[in-house]
Write an enzyme that holds these catalytic residues in place. Structure first.
Site, PDB file in Angstrom:
ATOM      1  N   HIS A 120       0.802  -1.370  -0.125  1.00  0.00           N
ATOM      2  CA  HIS A 120      -0.180   0.039  -0.038  1.00  0.00           C
ATOM      3  C   HIS A 120       0.848   1.249   0.129  1.00  0.00           C
ATOM      4  O   HIS A 120       2.056   1.063   0.232  1.00  0.00           O
ATOM      5  CB  HIS A 120      -0.836   0.048   1.404  1.00  0.00           C
ATOM      6  CG  HIS A 120      -0.051  -0.034   2.272  1.00  0.00           C
ATOM      7  ND1 HIS A 120       0.426  -1.131   2.877  1.00  0.00           N
ATOM      8  CD2 HIS A 120       0.333   1.090   3.374  1.00  0.00           C
ATOM      9  CE1 HIS A 120       1.069  -0.857   4.068  1.00  0.00           C
ATOM     10  NE2 HIS A 120       1.105   0.266   4.409  1.00  0.00           N
ATOM     11  N   THR A 129       3.586   5.715  -3.094  1.00  0.00           N
ATOM     12  CA  THR A 129       4.883   5.630  -4.106  1.00  0.00           C
ATOM     13  C   THR A 129       5.910   4.682  -3.761  1.00  0.00           C
ATOM     14  O   THR A 129       6.048   4.100  -2.365  1.00  0.00           O
ATOM     15  CB  THR A 129       5.549   7.064  -3.879  1.00  0.00           C
ATOM     16  OG1 THR A 129       5.828   7.323  -2.546  1.00  0.00           O
ATOM     17  CG2 THR A 129       4.869   8.134  -4.669  1.00  0.00           C
ATOM     18  N   ARG A 130       6.641   4.215  -4.591  1.00  0.00           N
ATOM     19  CA  ARG A 130       7.762   3.544  -4.589  1.00  0.00           C
ATOM     20  C   ARG A 130       8.987   3.686  -5.545  1.00  0.00           C
ATOM     21  O   ARG A 130       8.563   4.519  -6.625  1.00  0.00           O
ATOM     22  CB  ARG A 130       7.364   1.865  -4.898  1.00  0.00           C
ATOM     23  CG  ARG A 130       6.485   1.134  -4.074  1.00  0.00           C
ATOM     24  CD  ARG A 130       7.117   1.097  -2.699  1.00  0.00           C
ATOM     25  NE  ARG A 130       6.296   0.203  -1.859  1.00  0.00           N
ATOM     26  CZ  ARG A 130       5.327   0.566  -1.069  1.00  0.00           C
ATOM     27  NH1 ARG A 130       4.939   1.782  -0.985  1.00  0.00           N
ATOM     28  NH2 ARG A 130       4.271  -0.353  -0.433  1.00  0.00           N
ATOM     29  N   LYS A 161       9.084  12.469   1.621  1.00  0.00           N
ATOM     30  CA  LYS A 161       9.372  11.236   2.387  1.00  0.00           C
ATOM     31  C   LYS A 161      10.487  10.883   2.556  1.00  0.00           C
ATOM     32  O   LYS A 161      11.395  10.669   1.496  1.00  0.00           O
ATOM     33  CB  LYS A 161       8.456   9.957   1.459  1.00  0.00           C
ATOM     34  CG  LYS A 161       8.405   8.851   2.109  1.00  0.00           C
ATOM     35  CD  LYS A 161       7.080   8.055   1.237  1.00  0.00           C
ATOM     36  CE  LYS A 161       7.636   6.719   0.582  1.00  0.00           C
ATOM     37  NZ  LYS A 161       6.307   6.083   0.042  1.00  0.00           N
ATOM     38  N   HIS A 202      15.905   2.331   5.709  1.00  0.00           N
ATOM     39  CA  HIS A 202      15.822   1.041   5.116  1.00  0.00           C
ATOM     40  C   HIS A 202      15.904  -0.346   6.149  1.00  0.00           C
ATOM     41  O   HIS A 202      16.470  -1.429   5.971  1.00  0.00           O
ATOM     42  CB  HIS A 202      16.799   0.874   4.039  1.00  0.00           C
ATOM     43  CG  HIS A 202      16.601  -0.486   3.173  1.00  0.00           C
ATOM     44  ND1 HIS A 202      15.259  -0.974   3.061  1.00  0.00           N
ATOM     45  CD2 HIS A 202      17.508  -1.344   2.754  1.00  0.00           C
ATOM     46  CE1 HIS A 202      15.515  -1.937   1.890  1.00  0.00           C
ATOM     47  NE2 HIS A 202      16.766  -2.267   2.121  1.00  0.00           N
ATOM     48  N   CYS A 256       4.485   0.117   7.318  1.00  0.00           N
ATOM     49  CA  CYS A 256       4.512  -0.647   6.405  1.00  0.00           C
ATOM     50  C   CYS A 256       5.497  -1.877   6.668  1.00  0.00           C
ATOM     51  O   CYS A 256       5.825  -1.605   7.746  1.00  0.00           O
ATOM     52  CB  CYS A 256       5.064  -0.198   4.948  1.00  0.00           C
ATOM     53  SG  CYS A 256       4.827  -0.906   3.559  1.00  0.00           S
ATOM     54  N   LYS A 302       9.140  -2.641  -7.668  1.00  0.00           N
ATOM     55  CA  LYS A 302       9.585  -2.336  -8.884  1.00  0.00           C
ATOM     56  C   LYS A 302       9.802  -3.582  -9.763  1.00  0.00           C
ATOM     57  O   LYS A 302       9.601  -3.462 -10.980  1.00  0.00           O
ATOM     58  CB  LYS A 302      10.878  -1.639  -9.051  1.00  0.00           C
ATOM     59  CG  LYS A 302      12.031  -2.363  -8.388  1.00  0.00           C
ATOM     60  CD  LYS A 302      13.194  -1.678  -8.550  1.00  0.00           C
ATOM     61  CE  LYS A 302      13.453  -0.880  -6.891  1.00  0.00           C
ATOM     62  NZ  LYS A 302      13.395  -1.757  -5.986  1.00  0.00           N
TER      63      LYS A 302
HETATM   64  C1  LIG Z   1       8.033   1.258   3.406  1.00  0.00           C
HETATM   65  C2  LIG Z   1       8.219   0.462   2.376  1.00  0.00           C
HETATM   66  C3  LIG Z   1       9.191   0.856   1.385  1.00  0.00           C
HETATM   67  C4  LIG Z   1       9.103   0.341   0.219  1.00  0.00           C
HETATM   68  N1  LIG Z   1       9.893   0.788  -0.792  1.00  0.00           N
HETATM   69  C5  LIG Z   1      10.155   0.376  -2.037  1.00  0.00           C
HETATM   70  C6  LIG Z   1      10.610   1.020  -3.326  1.00  0.00           C
HETATM   71  O1  LIG Z   1      10.942   2.141  -3.194  1.00  0.00           O
HETATM   72  N2  LIG Z   1      10.952   0.367  -4.196  1.00  0.00           N
HETATM   73  C7  LIG Z   1      10.372  -1.112  -4.350  1.00  0.00           C
HETATM   74  O2  LIG Z   1      10.596  -1.719  -5.460  1.00  0.00           O
HETATM   75  N3  LIG Z   1       9.876  -1.953  -3.278  1.00  0.00           N
HETATM   76  C8  LIG Z   1       9.684  -1.102  -2.060  1.00  0.00           C
HETATM   77  N4  LIG Z   1       9.303  -1.729  -1.064  1.00  0.00           N
HETATM   78  C9  LIG Z   1       9.080  -3.209  -1.223  1.00  0.00           C
HETATM   79  C10 LIG Z   1       7.747  -3.558  -1.802  1.00  0.00           C
HETATM   80  O3  LIG Z   1       6.724  -2.699  -1.458  1.00  0.00           O
HETATM   81  C11 LIG Z   1       7.389  -4.992  -1.346  1.00  0.00           C
HETATM   82  O4  LIG Z   1       8.342  -6.043  -1.806  1.00  0.00           O
HETATM   83  C12 LIG Z   1       6.253  -5.580  -1.934  1.00  0.00           C
HETATM   84  O5  LIG Z   1       5.019  -4.804  -1.805  1.00  0.00           O
HETATM   85  C13 LIG Z   1       5.671  -6.851  -1.326  1.00  0.00           C
HETATM   86  O6  LIG Z   1       4.506  -7.384  -1.948  1.00  0.00           O
HETATM   87  P1  LIG Z   1       3.794  -8.756  -1.519  1.00  0.00           P
HETATM   88  O7  LIG Z   1       2.739  -8.963  -2.761  1.00  0.00           O
HETATM   89  O8  LIG Z   1       5.015  -9.774  -1.394  1.00  0.00           O
HETATM   90  O9  LIG Z   1       3.129  -8.536  -0.038  1.00  0.00           O
HETATM   91  P2  LIG Z   1       1.920  -7.952   0.457  1.00  0.00           P
HETATM   92  O10 LIG Z   1       1.714  -6.670  -0.376  1.00  0.00           O
HETATM   93  O11 LIG Z   1       2.114  -7.960   1.928  1.00  0.00           O
HETATM   94  O12 LIG Z   1       0.790  -8.936  -0.038  1.00  0.00           O
HETATM   95  C14 LIG Z   1       0.625 -10.185   0.529  1.00  0.00           C
HETATM   96  C15 LIG Z   1      -1.025 -10.135   0.616  1.00  0.00           C
HETATM   97  O13 LIG Z   1      -1.279 -11.607   1.170  1.00  0.00           O
HETATM   98  C16 LIG Z   1      -2.215 -11.485   1.975  1.00  0.00           C
HETATM   99  N5  LIG Z   1      -2.463 -12.597   2.805  1.00  0.00           N
HETATM  100  C17 LIG Z   1      -1.388 -12.972   3.585  1.00  0.00           C
HETATM  101  N6  LIG Z   1      -1.933 -13.985   4.199  1.00  0.00           N
HETATM  102  C18 LIG Z   1      -3.247 -14.606   3.933  1.00  0.00           C
HETATM  103  C19 LIG Z   1      -3.955 -15.604   3.958  1.00  0.00           C
HETATM  104  N7  LIG Z   1      -3.958 -16.762   4.933  1.00  0.00           N
HETATM  105  N8  LIG Z   1      -5.238 -15.650   3.260  1.00  0.00           N
HETATM  106  C20 LIG Z   1      -5.300 -14.631   2.425  1.00  0.00           C
HETATM  107  N9  LIG Z   1      -4.667 -13.772   2.210  1.00  0.00           N
HETATM  108  C21 LIG Z   1      -3.522 -13.767   2.774  1.00  0.00           C
HETATM  109  C22 LIG Z   1      -2.170 -10.397   2.811  1.00  0.00           C
HETATM  110  O14 LIG Z   1      -3.195  -9.855   3.484  1.00  0.00           O
HETATM  111  C23 LIG Z   1      -1.518  -9.277   1.538  1.00  0.00           C
HETATM  112  O15 LIG Z   1      -2.472  -8.616   1.107  1.00  0.00           O
HETATM  113  C24 LIG Z   1       8.930  -1.132  -0.120  1.00  0.00           C
HETATM  114  C25 LIG Z   1       8.270  -1.634   1.089  1.00  0.00           C
HETATM  115  C26 LIG Z   1       7.916  -0.912   2.190  1.00  0.00           C
HETATM  116  C27 LIG Z   1       7.093  -1.387   3.462  1.00  0.00           C
HETATM  117  O1  LIG Z   2      13.660  -0.787  -3.512  1.00  0.00           O
HETATM  118  C1  LIG Z   2      14.048   0.417  -3.616  1.00  0.00           C
HETATM  119  O2  LIG Z   2      14.291   1.053  -4.566  1.00  0.00           O
HETATM  120  C2  LIG Z   2      14.017   1.095  -2.240  1.00  0.00           C
HETATM  121  C3  LIG Z   2      15.331   1.516  -2.075  1.00  0.00           C
HETATM  122  C4  LIG Z   2      15.716   1.985  -0.803  1.00  0.00           C
HETATM  123  C5  LIG Z   2      15.252   1.065   0.357  1.00  0.00           C
HETATM  124  C6  LIG Z   2      13.640   0.674   0.054  1.00  0.00           C
HETATM  125  N1  LIG Z   2      13.594   0.463  -1.076  1.00  0.00           N
END
Ligand SMILES: Cc1cc2nc3c(=O)[nH]c(=O)nc-3n(C[C@H](O)[C@H](O)[C@H](O)COP(=O)(O)OP(=O)(O)OC[C@H]3O[C@@H](n4cnc5c(N)ncnc54)[C@H](O)[C@@H]3O)c2cc1C
Ligand SMILES: O=C(O)[C@@H]1CCCCN1
Length: 387
Positions: free
Chosen positions: A47, A50-51, A269, A273, A316, A349
């Site tokens: 959620h 931005t990323r 923002k 990390h 997050c 990304k």
């Molecule tokens: C503060 C922050 C900054 C970031 N910055 C960057 C960035 O600049 N660039 C970048 O590339 N990446 C960035 N990231 C990383 C990136 O956002 C994550 O790697 C990515 O969102 C992970 O996605 P996901 O689908 O694995 O996890 P999630 O988005 O957590 O999705 C997993 C989903 O599974 C669901 N789920 C879990 N268990 C169950 C269940 N039993 N039944 C049904 N549903 C379930 C959850 O509710 C959730 O919605 C950042 C992350 C954070 C927190």
């Molecule tokens: O994936 C990214 O680009 C950023 C870099 C810095 C740390 C958080 N994630």
């Protein structure tokens, strides 16, 4: 065909599961995407507005995967008719004797990524509102920018539904039985599928523990801090201020990164990390403020145009592996259970290619990228289960 029988079920509708489901639906597979929370939600990792998107990585394999990601993000923008990517460039700042900084610069050079190396004088004239500490160097990854994350997630899910995909949100997976087919039980239904993709984000460890697999994943609560510009717009996207990563600056153990002010006008923002360990269902229990203290000190030293007390703090979660590389693999004991986990705070990304790889694995096809950095066997000595 029974309405509860699918070619593939994807567990978790974050960016990785949603992109996987979209690729499966494009391949005309009957796909169910199950999400425990009502969408959209802010309880996982995908959620927020931005990323960062960038090609600057320490490892060549991510930089290479990013070439295709840029194409797939552009395709998504076209199909959904929404703007997701905004090019801003990204400053990378670090010490010459820091190996992470040198590797990152080396990857940019080796892969012919459009970049610039800035002398301290060039830095001072281009970025008068940022202080470059003595002895530090700066490069710009010109391909980098901002991804509009919430918009991207919605676009992928909408396109998936448009392709005939089925989303069941507000439905938690409580059990599944491996086999062929796999049987999956939620709090309101029972489904069968030829393959199951587990993209459960911070819940991956507990979901996979049901299959006897104990992955070395650690969940961190991240404070997403916004800092007030003394003069609104100083670090604004409208003035072409870039994203930045400060590689272990001012003695910090982890990187500090920032994005230009945009989504909340007048607020920039800047985040650390890393964070404190948490249980995903207890994220909001406030623990350490150490990261905020590190950020305040960084902001006052490097960004004199910001008030060094955060104006907004959101939450997050990261799900980190011991080496910060992703897990993209088949389950060691059940080849039709596919795992996408441990995105270690940098997976957004890369979601277009992650989704493509997980889709290929779910369909028993040869993955289009070398998966050796992402295999579960690299943790052999750490795995507690008898594989
Ligand atoms: C503060 C922050 C900054 C970031 N910055 C960057 C960035 O600049 N660039 C970048 O590339 N990446 C960035 N990231 C990383 C990136 O956002 C994550 O790697 C990515 O969102 C992970 O996605 P996901 O689908 O694995 O996890 P999630 O988005 O957590 O999705 C997993 C989903 O599974 C669901 N789920 C879990 N268990 C169950 C269940 N039993 N039944 C049904 N549903 C379930 C959850 O509710 C959730 O919605 C950042 C992350 C954070 C927190
Ligand atoms: O994936 C990214 O680009 C950023 C870099 C810095 C740390 C958080 N994630």
């Amino acid at each position: 065909m029974d309405a509860n029988n699918f070619d593939c079920i994807v567990l978790g509708a974050g960016i990785q599961g949603s992109y996987t489901a979209y690729h499966l639906a494009k391949k005309k597979k009957k796909t169910l995407l199950v999400e425990q929370f009502v969408l959209p939600h802010s309880r996982g990792s995908s959620h927020g507005h931005t990323r960062i998107i960038r090609k600057a990585y320490e490892q060549d394999y991510y930089t290479r995967m990013m070439s295709e990601c840029y194409q797939l993000w552009a395709q998504l923008e076209k199909e959904a008719n929404v703007q997701i990517y905004r090019n801003t460039g990204m400053l990378v700042v670090g010490k010459e004797d820091c190996s992470a900084f040198r590797s990152l610069r080396g990857t940019l050079l080796r892969n012919n990524v459009p970049m610039e190396v800035l002398s301290p004088e060039q830095f001072a004239s281009r970025f008068p509102s940022v202080r470059l500490p003595p002895g530090e160097s700066a490069v710009i990854d010109k391909t980098a920018g901002v991804l509009h994350a919430d918009r991207a997630l919605k676009a992928v899910q909408d396109l998936f539904c448009g392709l005939g995909g089925v989303i069941h949100d507000g439905e938690k997976v409580v059990d599944f039985t491996p086999g062929s087919p796999i049987t999956m039980t939620t709090n309101s239904g029972m489904y069968r599928a030829q393959s199951l993709v587990i993209t459960a984000g911070p819940w991956a460890k507990s979901v996979l523990a049901r299959t006897g697999l104990q992955l070395p994943l650690q969940v961190l609560r991240i404070n997403v801090c916004y800092w007030k510009e003394r003069i609104p717009g100083t670090y604004g996207i409208g003035r072409h201020f870039p994203c930045f990563i400060g590689v272990k600056q001012h003695g910090a153990k982890h990187d500090i990164y920032g994005l230009p002010s945009n989504e909340y006008p007048g607020l920039m923002k800047i985040c650390y990390h890393s964070g404190s360990e948490t249980e995903p269902d207890e994220r909001d229990r406030q623990t350490s403020q150490e990261d905020i203290a590190i950020l305040s000190s960084f902001v006052s030293k490097s960004f004199p145009g910001l008030d060094p007390t955060p104006a907004v703090v959101e939450q997050c979660m990261y799900t980190v592996t011991p080496d910060s590389d992703f897990i993209l693999d088949q389950h060691p004991s059940h080849s039709n259970i596919i795992i996408g986990a441990g995105f270690s705070g940098h997976g957004f990304k890369l979601a277009p290619v992650v989704g493509k790889i997980l889709c290929e694995l779910a369909l028993g096809k040869t993955p289009s990228f070398d998966l050796s950095p992402f295999r579960i066997t690299r943790f052999q000595s750490l795995l507690k289960s008898a594989l």
